[in-house]
Design a protein around this motif. Structure first.
Motif, PDB file in Angstrom:
ATOM      1  N   GLY A   7       0.789  -1.223   0.000  1.00 14.69           N
ATOM      2  CA  GLY A   7       0.000   0.000   0.000  1.00 14.69           C
ATOM      3  C   GLY A   7       0.821   1.274   0.000  1.00 14.69           C
ATOM      4  O   GLY A   7       0.250   2.369   0.095  1.00 14.69           O
ATOM      5  N   TYR A   8       2.136   1.157  -0.122  1.00 13.03           N
ATOM      6  CA  TYR A   8       2.980   2.347  -0.180  1.00 13.03           C
ATOM      7  C   TYR A   8       2.879   2.969  -1.567  1.00 13.03           C
ATOM      8  O   TYR A   8       2.470   2.330  -2.535  1.00 13.03           O
ATOM      9  N   ASP A   9       3.296   4.220  -1.674  1.00  8.68           N
ATOM     10  CA  ASP A   9       3.247   4.936  -2.931  1.00  8.68           C
ATOM     11  C   ASP A   9       4.001   4.165  -4.011  1.00  8.68           C
ATOM     12  O   ASP A   9       5.169   3.755  -3.807  1.00  8.68           O
ATOM     13  N   VAL A  10       3.347   3.983  -5.170  1.00 12.54           N
ATOM     14  CA  VAL A  10       3.931   3.152  -6.221  1.00 12.54           C
ATOM     15  C   VAL A  10       5.195   3.795  -6.781  1.00 12.54           C
ATOM     16  O   VAL A  10       6.229   3.126  -6.959  1.00 12.54           O
ATOM     17  N   GLY A  11       5.140   5.100  -7.039  1.00 14.91           N
ATOM     18  CA  GLY A  11       6.311   5.780  -7.581  1.00 14.91           C
ATOM     19  C   GLY A  11       7.501   5.713  -6.649  1.00 14.91           C
ATOM     20  O   GLY A  11       8.632   5.433  -7.070  1.00 14.91           O
ATOM     21  N   GLY A  12       7.265   5.950  -5.367  1.00 18.89           N
ATOM     22  CA  GLY A  12       8.344   5.865  -4.390  1.00 18.89           C
ATOM     23  C   GLY A  12       8.881   4.459  -4.247  1.00 18.89           C
ATOM     24  O   GLY A  12      10.088   4.252  -4.079  1.00 18.89           O
ATOM     25  N   SER A  13       7.982   3.462  -4.337  1.00 19.02           N
ATOM     26  CA  SER A  13       8.414   2.063  -4.223  1.00 19.02           C
ATOM     27  C   SER A  13       9.300   1.663  -5.388  1.00 19.02           C
ATOM     28  O   SER A  13      10.339   1.005  -5.207  1.00 19.02           O
ATOM     29  N   VAL A  14       8.896   2.058  -6.596  1.00 24.32           N
ATOM     30  CA  VAL A  14       9.706   1.732  -7.772  1.00 24.32           C
ATOM     31  C   VAL A  14      11.062   2.421  -7.685  1.00 24.32           C
ATOM     32  O   VAL A  14      12.111   1.830  -7.988  1.00 24.32           O
ATOM     33  N   LEU A  15      11.073   3.683  -7.251  1.00 17.44           N
ATOM     34  CA  LEU A  15      12.338   4.407  -7.110  1.00 17.44           C
ATOM     35  C   LEU A  15      13.223   3.770  -6.048  1.00 17.44           C
ATOM     36  O   LEU A  15      14.450   3.645  -6.242  1.00 17.44           O
ATOM     37  N   PHE A  16      12.638   3.353  -4.947  1.00 18.77           N
ATOM     38  CA  PHE A  16      13.425   2.721  -3.897  1.00 18.77           C
ATOM     39  C   PHE A  16      14.062   1.430  -4.395  1.00 18.77           C
ATOM     40  O   PHE A  16      15.251   1.163  -4.175  1.00 18.77           O
ATOM     41  N   GLY A  17      13.288   0.607  -5.092  1.00 20.66           N
ATOM     42  CA  GLY A  17      13.853  -0.619  -5.661  1.00 20.66           C
ATOM     43  C   GLY A  17      14.961  -0.324  -6.649  1.00 20.66           C
ATOM     44  O   GLY A  17      16.002  -0.993  -6.656  1.00 20.66           O
ATOM     45  N   ALA A  18      14.771   0.698  -7.474  1.00 23.55           N
ATOM     46  CA  ALA A  18      15.792   1.067  -8.455  1.00 23.55           C
ATOM     47  C   ALA A  18      17.064   1.563  -7.771  1.00 23.55           C
ATOM     48  O   ALA A  18      18.178   1.302  -8.243  1.00 23.55           O
ATOM     49  N   SER A  19      16.917   2.278  -6.652  1.00 23.85           N
ATOM     50  CA  SER A  19      18.101   2.782  -5.945  1.00 23.85           C
ATOM     51  C   SER A  19      18.926   1.638  -5.364  1.00 23.85           C
ATOM     52  O   SER A  19      20.162   1.707  -5.337  1.00 23.85           O
ATOM     53  N   VAL A  20      18.258   0.578  -4.911  1.00 26.83           N
ATOM     54  CA  VAL A  20      18.983  -0.588  -4.410  1.00 26.83           C
ATOM     55  C   VAL A  20      19.687  -1.304  -5.555  1.00 26.83           C
ATOM     56  O   VAL A  20      20.868  -1.668  -5.467  1.00 26.83           O
ATOM     57  N   GLY A  21      18.983  -1.513  -6.661  1.00 26.04           N
ATOM     58  CA  GLY A  21      19.592  -2.174  -7.804  1.00 26.04           C
ATOM     59  C   GLY A  21      20.762  -1.388  -8.375  1.00 26.04           C
ATOM     60  O   GLY A  21      21.733  -1.977  -8.877  1.00 26.04           O
ATOM     61  N   ALA A  22      20.711  -0.051  -8.287  1.00 24.30           N
ATOM     62  CA  ALA A  22      21.794   0.777  -8.820  1.00 24.30           C
ATOM     63  C   ALA A  22      23.102   0.518  -8.083  1.00 24.30           C
ATOM     64  O   ALA A  22      24.180   0.550  -8.685  1.00 24.30           O
ATOM     65  N   VAL A  23      23.029   0.268  -6.778  1.00 28.49           N
ATOM     66  CA  VAL A  23      24.253  -0.032  -6.018  1.00 28.49           C
ATOM     67  C   VAL A  23      24.874  -1.326  -6.520  1.00 28.49           C
ATOM     68  O   VAL A  23      26.099  -1.441  -6.651  1.00 28.49           O
ATOM     69  N   GLY A  24      24.048  -2.319  -6.827  1.00 28.05           N
ATOM     70  CA  GLY A  24      24.569  -3.560  -7.378  1.00 28.05           C
ATOM     71  C   GLY A  24      25.262  -3.346  -8.713  1.00 28.05           C
ATOM     72  O   GLY A  24      26.323  -3.927  -8.984  1.00 28.05           O
ATOM     73  N   LEU A  25      24.688  -2.482  -9.557  1.00 28.37           N
ATOM     74  CA  LEU A  25      25.312  -2.192 -10.849  1.00 28.37           C
ATOM     75  C   LEU A  25      26.654  -1.487 -10.679  1.00 28.37           C
ATOM     76  O   LEU A  25      27.634  -1.796 -11.364  1.00 28.37           O
ATOM     77  N   VAL A  26      26.717  -0.527  -9.762  1.00 28.18           N
ATOM     78  CA  VAL A  26      27.957   0.238  -9.554  1.00 28.18           C
ATOM     79  C   VAL A  26      29.091  -0.685  -9.138  1.00 28.18           C
ATOM     80  O   VAL A  26      30.208  -0.614  -9.686  1.00 28.18           O
ATOM     81  N   PHE A  27      28.833  -1.567  -8.198  1.00 32.84           N
ATOM     82  CA  PHE A  27      29.923  -2.414  -7.697  1.00 32.84           C
ATOM     83  C   PHE A  27      30.214  -3.578  -8.631  1.00 32.84           C
ATOM     84  O   PHE A  27      31.307  -4.149  -8.563  1.00 32.84           O
TER      85      PHE A  27
END
Length: 552
Positions: free
Chosen positions: A171-191
């Motif tokens: 029930g959390y905001d969809v836009g914020g949820s997608v952004l949060f997931g993307a921010s976690v995945g971005a760390v995996g890409l960087v390293f």
């Protein structure tokens, strides 16, 4: 009379033979098959960890007053150190607290996922000789690196989708949820991109993963220092922008929903991957750009036994960890006074977690003792994984072909690592003590702080012994020891907030000795943990005697 018939050689089209990424798809399918367990373990594990945090927090937060009780701590320098910059904590919601306080640890897990995946399928393959067999076929020079980067990107994307979907399903905001997931995945890409560079530097997988892991640790420290500086209004908040973890946290999901910091992460990942390709073209297959230093023609006199050899092999790691922990201790100790000032207006329940208003200093120092013990636990686990690498890469066979027995071989490495544990805790305590003394102007707690750090030695010894037993009995499940370490981190930091039952907390080896100087050191726990670690280590030695080298 037999007749020898020669088959006609296979003709390869010039365009196919000259393509540097020929065979990428085949290698990617092979990697997916090899990682048929690791792939879902990493991706589902990170998503389920975030789900656990969300479920536990929702159980704990029953009213707006409960959220208000979390605000003072989370917005303080202490909260910034262990969580993040605390965007939107002036009007705190459950999703903002999850993203701002717990998202850090999932992002660190994504970084480990990316760097370990790249090292596993590149430098480790070259070191074992399997990559040479692959390259003997019609495979381009950059096919292997391309395939593993695609694999790492797939894992990061799946982590982003799973976390975003699970958060939105609550029930959390969809836009914020997608952004949060993307921010976690971005760390995996960087390293993953960083590992693409480090695997070109050394011919040893352990050096490549250690270098990338050290950069991950540096990113955590820089982010922590910058966020603490921002929480106290200092001008050093720019340090957060030097950290790839900080870039993801600056997206501020559920608050500002800024996507542009992820462009920095993607650009950095692309540049580092390109650097990996460029460096790969400048080195010979199986070699590193930084050649190993040639040793003397004759071995030193003191290298006359397995114990001396084990010390020689672990010496560089011990030196690196000593420097890193001393630096981290000095950095975190120097922020002691600002952290204490951040608790002056905290609610009573938060103050109680740190030991009460009269014991804030001791509570913080005790928490940092646990933090350093968890870090040294990483050193112990990596030491056992290095032992596994010695066996799988064939070097252990050369040693065991001499008069060295199997129990003596594994026992020597256990002994050196066990001695290194209290040494590293002492070094970390020294750095923390000096930094705290300079920050507060009080040297009275210096001795208690050192004791609080070194007192965690038996807990790390127990972790080391369990890792040795897994290696001796079922070596392929040795990575499962990271679950024990991760569990210790979760219950050590979040048990009071998440209301984890006492019985579950006691399952962690780090929950028994006590966080001195806030709590008295339990002599009984020290003795029991030490004896238990010694017994398990001895069982591991005996179990290894009955095995053969090169086991799977």
């Amino acid at each position: 009379m037999a007749t020898l018939t020669l088959e006609r050689p296979v003709r390869v089209a010039p365009s196919q033979a000259g393509n540097a990424v020929t065979g990428t798809g085949t290698l990617l399918r092979f990697m997916l098959r090899r990682d048929r367990i690791r792939f879902p373990a990493w991706t589902l594990g990170l998503a389920l960890l975030m789900t656990y945090f969300a479920t536990a927090l929702e159980t704990f937060v029953e009213s707006p007053a409960d959220l208000e009780g979390l605000t003072a701590f989370s917005g303080s320098p202490a909260g910034a150190l262990f969580g993040g910059p605390g965007f939107g904590f002036d009007e705190l919601t459950v999703e903002r607290f999850l993203a701002g306080q717990y998202g850090l640890y999932v992002a660190i897990g994504a970084g480990l996922m990316g760097l370990l995946t790249v090292v596993r399928h590149t430098r480790a393959e070259e070191r074992s000789g399997r990559a040479e067999l692959v390259r003997a076929n019609v495979v381009g020079r950059h096919a292997q690196l391309t395939a593993v980067l695609v694999l790492a990107a797939m894992m990061a994307a799946l982590v982003a989708l799973l976390i975003g979907g699970l958060m939105a399903s609550r029930g959390y905001d969809v836009g914020g949820s997608v952004l949060f997931g993307a921010s976690v995945g971005a760390v995996g890409l960087v390293f993953a991109g960083i590992a693409a560079v480090t695997v070109q530097l050394s011919e040893y997988p352990r050096a490549a993963s250690s270098t990338a892991g050290a950069l991950l640790g540096a990113a955590f420290v820089l982010r922590g220092l910058g966020d603490m500086a921002a929480a106290q209004g200092s001008g050093a908040s720019w340090l957060s922008w030097l950290s790839p973890i900080g870039w993801s946290q600056q997206t501020a999901p559920y608050v500002f929903d800024r996507w542009w910091p992820l462009a920095i992460s993607l650009a950095f990942a692309a540049v580092s991957a390109a650097a990996g390709y460029a460096l790969s073209a400048r080195r010979d297959f199986g070699a590193g750009l930084v050649p190993p230093r040639p040793g003397p023609a004759r071995a030193a006199a003191w290298l006359d036994g397995p114990l001396a050899l084990a010390f020689r092999m672990h010496r560089a790691s011990l030196i690196g960890w000593s420097v890193g922990l001393l630096t981290a201790g000095l950095a975190y100790g120097s922020f002691t006074q600002p952290l204490l000032d951040g608790f002056t207006e905290a609610p009573e329940d938060m103050v109680a977690i740190m030991g009460g208003a009269e014991n804030l200093l001791d509570g913080y120092l005790g928490t940092m003792g646990l933090t350093m013990a968890l870090a040294v636990g990483v050193y112990a686990v990596l030491a056992m994984q290095a032992l596994r690498a010695e066996e799988t890469e064939g070097r252990a066979e050369s040693v065991l072909a001499t008069a060295v027995s199997r129990p003596a071989w594994i026992g020597s490495h256990l002994a050196v690592t066990a001695v290194g544990v209290p040494w590293l805790l002492l070094v970390a305590g020294l750095g923390m003590g000096v930094g705290a003394a300079v920050s507060t102007g009080d040297t009275g707690s210096f001795g208690g702080l050192l004791l609080g750090h070194v007192a965690h030695t038996p807990a790390v010894w127990l972790l080391l012994a369990v890792a040795a037993l897994l290696y001796a009995v079922v070596p392929r499940v040795l990575p499962a020891i990271w679950v024990v370490l991760g569990y210790g981190l979760v219950v050590g930091y979040f048990a009071p907030i998440l209301e984890i039952p006492t019985g579950a907390v006691r399952l962690s080896p780090f929950a028994h000795v006590g966080e001195h100087p806030l709590e008295d050191v339990s002599v009984l726990a020290v003795v029991v943990l030490t004896v238990l670690a010694a017994v398990i280590a001895q069982v591991a030695r005996l179990a290894f005697r009955r095995d053969v080298v090169g086991r799977t």
